[in-house]
Scaffold this motif. Sequence first.
Motif, short mmCIF file in Angstrom:
data_model
loop_
_atom_site.label_atom_id
_atom_site.label_comp_id
_atom_site.label_asym_id
_atom_site.label_seq_id
_atom_site.Cartn_x
_atom_site.Cartn_y
_atom_site.Cartn_z
N ALA A 197 -45.63 -2.32 71.42
CA ALA A 197 -46.53 -3.15 71.51
C ALA A 197 -46.99 -3.38 69.93
O ALA A 197 -46.96 -4.82 69.79
CB ALA A 197 -47.59 -2.60 72.38
N GLY A 198 -47.20 -2.53 69.18
CA GLY A 198 -47.52 -2.74 67.94
C GLY A 198 -46.51 -3.77 67.05
O GLY A 198 -46.65 -4.41 66.33
N LEU A 199 -45.01 -3.19 67.39
CA LEU A 199 -44.08 -4.02 66.77
C LEU A 199 -43.91 -5.40 67.35
O LEU A 199 -43.72 -6.41 66.36
CB LEU A 199 -42.82 -3.02 66.92
N ILE A 200 -44.10 -5.66 68.40
CA ILE A 200 -44.29 -6.96 68.99
C ILE A 200 -45.32 -7.85 68.46
O ILE A 200 -45.18 -8.82 68.05
CB ILE A 200 -44.40 -6.74 70.39
N ARG A 201 -46.39 -7.36 68.08
CA ARG A 201 -47.74 -7.77 67.53
C ARG A 201 -47.25 -8.19 66.05
O ARG A 201 -47.70 -9.30 65.42
CB ARG A 201 -48.84 -7.17 67.64
N ALA A 202 -46.76 -7.28 65.47
CA ALA A 202 -46.28 -7.45 63.92
C ALA A 202 -45.14 -8.68 63.98
O ALA A 202 -45.28 -9.41 63.19
CB ALA A 202 -45.60 -6.24 63.33
N LYS A 203 -44.31 -8.53 64.75
CA LYS A 203 -43.15 -9.58 64.75
C LYS A 203 -44.03 -11.04 65.24
O LYS A 203 -43.64 -12.03 64.67
CB LYS A 203 -42.25 -9.39 65.78
N GLN A 204 -44.79 -11.15 66.08
CA GLN A 204 -45.45 -12.35 66.52
C GLN A 204 -45.99 -12.85 65.16
O GLN A 204 -46.11 -14.29 64.98
CB GLN A 204 -46.17 -11.98 67.65
N ARG A 205 -46.93 -11.95 64.61
CA ARG A 205 -47.49 -12.25 63.32
C ARG A 205 -46.57 -12.99 62.43
O ARG A 205 -46.67 -14.12 61.62
CB ARG A 205 -48.44 -11.42 62.69
N GLN A 206 -45.45 -12.49 62.23
CA GLN A 206 -44.21 -12.79 61.19
C GLN A 206 -44.09 -14.13 61.65
O GLN A 206 -43.60 -15.01 60.69
CB GLN A 206 -43.21 -11.96 61.23
N ILE A 207 -43.71 -14.48 62.61
CA ILE A 207 -43.28 -15.72 63.24
C ILE A 207 -44.45 -16.67 63.12
O ILE A 207 -44.08 -17.75 62.50
CB ILE A 207 -42.92 -15.81 64.87
N GLU A 208 -45.57 -16.33 63.47
CA GLU A 208 -46.61 -17.34 63.21
C GLU A 208 -46.76 -17.55 61.54
O GLU A 208 -47.00 -18.85 61.14
CB GLU A 208 -48.05 -16.83 63.81
N HIS A 209 -46.79 -16.65 60.91
CA HIS A 209 -46.82 -16.91 59.64
C HIS A 209 -45.73 -17.72 58.85
O HIS A 209 -45.88 -18.73 58.12
CB HIS A 209 -46.76 -15.58 58.83
N ARG A 210 -44.41 -17.58 59.41
CA ARG A 210 -43.42 -18.37 58.92
C ARG A 210 -43.64 -19.92 59.68
O ARG A 210 -43.10 -20.87 58.57
CB ARG A 210 -42.00 -17.89 59.53
N HIS A 211 -44.14 -20.04 60.49
CA HIS A 211 -44.33 -21.25 60.91
C HIS A 211 -45.48 -22.08 60.20
O HIS A 211 -45.13 -23.37 60.12
CB HIS A 211 -45.11 -21.31 62.58
N GLU A 212 -46.55 -21.53 59.83
CA GLU A 212 -47.44 -21.66 58.91
C GLU A 212 -46.85 -22.32 57.47
O GLU A 212 -47.39 -23.26 56.96
CB GLU A 212 -48.60 -20.82 58.77
N ASP A 213 -45.91 -21.40 57.04
CA ASP A 213 -45.42 -21.93 55.82
C ASP A 213 -44.52 -23.03 55.88
O ASP A 213 -44.40 -23.80 54.83
CB ASP A 213 -44.56 -20.48 55.35
N THR A 214 -43.82 -23.27 56.85
CA THR A 214 -42.93 -24.42 57.03
C THR A 214 -43.67 -25.73 57.74
O THR A 214 -43.06 -27.02 57.74
CB THR A 214 -41.78 -24.12 57.93
N SER A 215 -45.04 -25.56 58.04
CA SER A 215 -45.61 -26.85 58.61
C SER A 215 -45.95 -27.71 57.61
O SER A 215 -45.97 -27.43 56.38
CB SER A 215 -46.74 -26.24 59.24
N PRO A 216 -45.90 -29.06 57.97
CA PRO A 216 -46.06 -30.30 57.20
C PRO A 216 -47.34 -30.27 56.57
O PRO A 216 -47.49 -30.89 55.40
CB PRO A 216 -46.04 -31.69 58.04
#
Length: 127
Positions: free
Chosen positions: A106-125
């Motif tokens: 569960a902790g690894l899932i949360r970490a990966k989800q944050r990583q995905i969200e962070h990447r999305h924020e970095d690539t948003s217009p």
Amino acid sequence: MDVGFESLEVWKRGCALAVRIYELLKNKDDLGLIRQMQRAAVSVPSNIAEGYELSPRDFIRMLRIAQGSAAELRTQTYIAARIGTLGPDEMREIVSELKEISRMIAGLIRAKQRQIEHRHEDTSPDS
């Protein structure tokens, strides 16, 4: 540098638990339940490893499958104890380890989800 799924503590513990399940059940008679428990036990670290090699979103999906296998094995462990295939101490040991592995997943899932969200924020217009 990425060192691979072999460096994940949750994968190591999953493998150790699978080996423990094989050891505990090797001389038992209830082959149907034993085989199912062995498959579920092997499934936990196997799905972690498989997902690690995929995209972050697919890794999360495979981690959830590993969590499901851990829950399946917990259920089978309770059943094995009730029919005498496992003793109460063995059941407590396995269930405790499975609960910890599930928390780690569960902790690894949360970490990966944050990583995905962070990447999305970095690539948003708007960034």
